[in-house]
Write a protein that holds these residues in place. Structure first.
Motif, short mmCIF file in Angstrom:
data_model
loop_
_atom_site.label_atom_id
_atom_site.label_comp_id
_atom_site.label_asym_id
_atom_site.label_seq_id
_atom_site.Cartn_x
_atom_site.Cartn_y
_atom_site.Cartn_z
N LYS A 146 0.83 -1.21 0.00
CA LYS A 146 0.00 0.00 0.00
C LYS A 146 0.86 1.26 0.00
O LYS A 146 0.47 2.30 -0.55
N GLU A 147 2.05 1.17 0.60
CA GLU A 147 2.98 2.29 0.65
C GLU A 147 3.92 2.31 -0.56
O GLU A 147 4.88 3.09 -0.60
N GLY A 148 3.69 1.40 -1.50
CA GLY A 148 4.53 1.37 -2.70
C GLY A 148 5.74 0.47 -2.59
O GLY A 148 6.61 0.49 -3.48
N GLY A 149 5.82 -0.32 -1.52
CA GLY A 149 6.96 -1.19 -1.32
C GLY A 149 6.75 -2.58 -1.90
O GLY A 149 5.69 -2.90 -2.44
N THR A 150 7.76 -3.42 -1.75
CA THR A 150 7.73 -4.79 -2.26
C THR A 150 8.06 -5.75 -1.14
O THR A 150 9.04 -5.55 -0.41
N ALA A 151 7.25 -6.80 -0.97
CA ALA A 151 7.48 -7.76 0.11
C ALA A 151 7.02 -9.15 -0.30
O ALA A 151 6.11 -9.31 -1.11
N VAL A 152 7.67 -10.16 0.26
CA VAL A 152 7.32 -11.56 0.06
C VAL A 152 7.24 -12.21 1.44
O VAL A 152 8.11 -11.99 2.29
N ALA A 153 6.19 -13.01 1.67
CA ALA A 153 6.03 -13.71 2.95
C ALA A 153 6.38 -15.19 2.79
O ALA A 153 5.88 -15.85 1.87
N LEU A 154 7.22 -15.70 3.69
CA LEU A 154 7.62 -17.10 3.66
C LEU A 154 7.40 -17.75 5.04
O LEU A 154 7.65 -17.11 6.06
N PRO A 155 6.96 -19.00 5.07
CA PRO A 155 6.81 -19.68 6.36
C PRO A 155 8.16 -20.07 6.94
O PRO A 155 9.09 -20.43 6.20
N LEU A 156 8.27 -20.00 8.27
CA LEU A 156 9.50 -20.41 8.95
C LEU A 156 9.21 -20.70 10.41
O LEU A 156 8.59 -19.89 11.10
N ASP A 157 9.65 -21.86 10.87
CA ASP A 157 9.63 -22.18 12.30
C ASP A 157 11.05 -22.01 12.81
O ASP A 157 11.92 -22.86 12.58
N VAL A 158 11.30 -20.89 13.49
CA VAL A 158 12.67 -20.58 13.92
C VAL A 158 13.15 -21.54 15.00
O VAL A 158 14.35 -21.61 15.29
N GLY A 159 12.24 -22.32 15.60
CA GLY A 159 12.62 -23.29 16.62
C GLY A 159 13.00 -24.65 16.06
O GLY A 159 13.35 -25.55 16.82
N GLU A 160 12.94 -24.81 14.73
CA GLU A 160 13.25 -26.09 14.09
C GLU A 160 14.38 -25.88 13.08
O GLU A 160 14.14 -25.55 11.93
N THR A 161 15.59 -26.10 13.52
CA THR A 161 16.75 -25.84 12.66
C THR A 161 16.78 -26.75 11.43
O THR A 161 17.39 -26.40 10.42
N ALA A 162 16.13 -27.90 11.51
CA ALA A 162 16.14 -28.83 10.37
C ALA A 162 15.49 -28.21 9.14
O ALA A 162 15.79 -28.62 8.01
N GLY A 163 14.63 -27.23 9.35
CA GLY A 163 13.96 -26.59 8.22
C GLY A 163 14.72 -25.43 7.62
O GLY A 163 14.28 -24.86 6.61
#
Length: 251
Positions: free
Chosen positions: A48-65
């Motif tokens: 809405k402010e003219g920026g660019t963004a991408v959302a990705l899933p991440l479980d920061v408590g699971e290093t295997a991912g």
């Protein structure tokens, strides 16, 4: 265009940081856990402010991912910004929970450790080869400082204190590549932490306000603007610092 990765940006401080960074003309890869809709809301606010963004899933408590997440970052960088590197990393994702020392279980202690300390350590290690000469900001807590000690946060604050120490060591080692590393230590901030504690227990707000020099609870934007400043060119000569952002809590 510069690009920043902000973990845990579906709400609260992460959301505030992602929006504030994007307003400075920086692309944002933001991560989310269970709150996908919140992440999409953050993306929408940035666009809405003219920026660019991408959302990705991440479980920061699971290093295997983490290797799979790194691959997703590579795809997002190439597909959205035509780049193979990014510039800034904000280690924000986490959770909070009050637990008195005598009541803290090993299970809770280990979860704090995985999410608040081990996660940022190895996520940064995983992403470091993709980083250009930019900045890392670790979100800690004033509960790990002498000004913010309150009963019930011994395990949480211990991990945040560890992240503060890690910040200095990252700054030392990453300086060879021109990467700055700092920490921000928020005070009580109106977020969804501890399962929306501020919504469920509004009676805690007044005592916090009474202990804060500016007489109010912090807002995510208060912290987000500081994070955006630390990754910007304005802070090019600042590294290895821990900055309390609490509105004068305990003054």
């Amino acid at each position: 265009m510069k690009v920043a990765i902000v973990t845990g940006a579906s709400s609260g401080i992460g959301q505030g940081a992602a929006v504030a960074i994007a307003k400075r003309g920086v692309g944002v890869i933001l991560t989310y856990g269970a709150n996908r809709q919140g992440a999409l809301d953050t993306v929408a606010a940035i666009e809405k402010e003219g920026g660019t963004a991408v959302a990705l899933p991440l479980d920061v408590g699971e290093t295997a991912g983490f290797p799979a997440f790194r691959a997703s970052v590579v795809d997002a960088l190439s597909g959205t910004w035509q780049r193979d590197t990014f510039d800034h990393l904000v280690n924000n994702a986490g959770f909070g929970q009050m637990s008195m020392f005598e009541d803290t279980t090993e299970e809770l202690f280990d979860k704090f450790m995985r999410v608040l300390l081990k996660g940022p350590y190895f996520l940064t290690q995983t992403l470091l080869p993709l980083m250009a000469d930019g900045a890392v900001v670790n979100v800690t807590s004033n509960s790990a400082l002498s000004t913010g000690v309150e009963a019930g946060y011994s395990a949480y604050a211990t991990m945040k204190g560890g992240l503060t120490v890690l910040t200095r060591y990252m700054a030392k080692e990453f300086s060879r590549r021109g990467i700055r590393v700092n920490a921000v230590a928020p005070g009580s901030t109106r977020t969804r932490i501890s399962d929306d504690a501020f919504e469920r227990f509004p009676e805690v707000i007044e005592p916090i306000e009474a202990k804060t020099a500016f007489g109010r609870v912090g807002e995510p934007e208060d912290i987000g603007m500081m994070i955006a400043t630390l990754v910007s060119e304005e802070s090019r000569w600042i590294t290895a610092q821990s900055i309390e952002v609490s509105g004068g809590y305990g003054l």
